[in-house]
Design an enzyme around this catalytic site. Structure first.
Site, PDB file in Angstrom:
ATOM      1  N   THR A 150       7.803   2.072  -1.556  1.00 55.32           N
ATOM      2  CA  THR A 150       7.560   0.653  -1.353  1.00 55.32           C
ATOM      3  C   THR A 150       8.252  -0.181  -2.429  1.00 55.32           C
ATOM      4  OG1 THR A 150       5.423   1.168  -0.345  1.00 55.32           O
ATOM      5  CG2 THR A 150       5.766  -1.104  -1.030  1.00 55.32           C
ATOM      6  N   CYS A 151       8.212   0.283  -3.671  1.00 58.78           N
ATOM      7  CA  CYS A 151       8.862  -0.447  -4.767  1.00 58.78           C
ATOM      8  C   CYS A 151      10.369  -0.486  -4.549  1.00 58.78           C
ATOM      9  CB  CYS A 151       8.540   0.202  -6.106  1.00 58.78           C
ATOM     10  SG  CYS A 151       6.777   0.255  -6.499  1.00 58.78           S
ATOM     11  N   ALA A 152      10.940   0.643  -4.184  1.00 59.72           N
ATOM     12  CA  ALA A 152      12.379   0.706  -3.921  1.00 59.72           C
ATOM     13  C   ALA A 152      12.754  -0.227  -2.779  1.00 59.72           C
ATOM     14  CB  ALA A 152      12.788   2.136  -3.600  1.00 59.72           C
TER      15      ALA A 152
END
Length: 168
Positions: free
Chosen positions: A59-61
């Site tokens: 999700t962060c990527a």
């Protein structure tokens, strides 16, 4: 203390994000070349703070990829992707993904960004990392939008952040 969840389990941060209309707290973060930058370095520009736990999670990527795509269209706007990842990991990720429209910055040295913006996790498996949040700052350094994502594995509301930029 603010409460969010990680896969449905409650975890907590230091507190609430800065309120709309307030001056954004200054910060000093580390760039991928190990130099430092502060919010004051972006004076006169719109700034989006894309804050997340670790660039090495899906999700962060994706948030970095999405904001990189959106940043290509924005004038007088800087997108700052902020985590406690080491600058080496941030540079590796951006290099391998061809990400070049956003700046990745690290709060690894002293954690003062996480404290100033109240996004440091205080408990749970992500304790010490930063909560997924977005803060939009206008050219005058005022907060015009903030979102602390209630479920950490969910993506932020990109549309709301971009609309706040247009209205800023």
């Amino acid at each position: 203390m603010a409460t969010v969840t990680l896969k449905g389990n409650e975890i907590h941060t230091l507190g609430d994000l800065p309120k709309n209309g307030s001056q954004a707290p200054n910060f000093t973060l580390v760039k991928t070349d190990l130099s430092t930058t502060s919010l004051s370095d972006y004076k006169g520009q719109k700034v989006v703070l894309n804050i997340f736990p670790s660039i090495d999670t899906g999700t962060c990527a994706q948030s970095v990829r999405q904001f990189n795509q959106e940043a290509a269209e924005l004038e007088n706007t800087k997108i700052l992707c902020i985590s406690k990842d080491l600058p080496f990991a941030q540079a590796r990720f951006c290099g391998s993904e061809g990400i070049d429209k956003v700046e990745t910055l690290s709060d690894f040295r002293d954690g003062n960004f996480g404290k100033a913006y109240n996004v440091a996790f205080t408990d749970g498996p992500l304790q010490g990392l930063l909560s997924r949040s977005v803060v939009v700052i206008n050219e005058n350094g005022e907060v015009v939008h903030s979102e602390q994502v209630s479920e950490t594995v969910d993506e932020p509301n990109y549309k709301a952040a971009l609309e706040a930029l247009m209205d800023a």
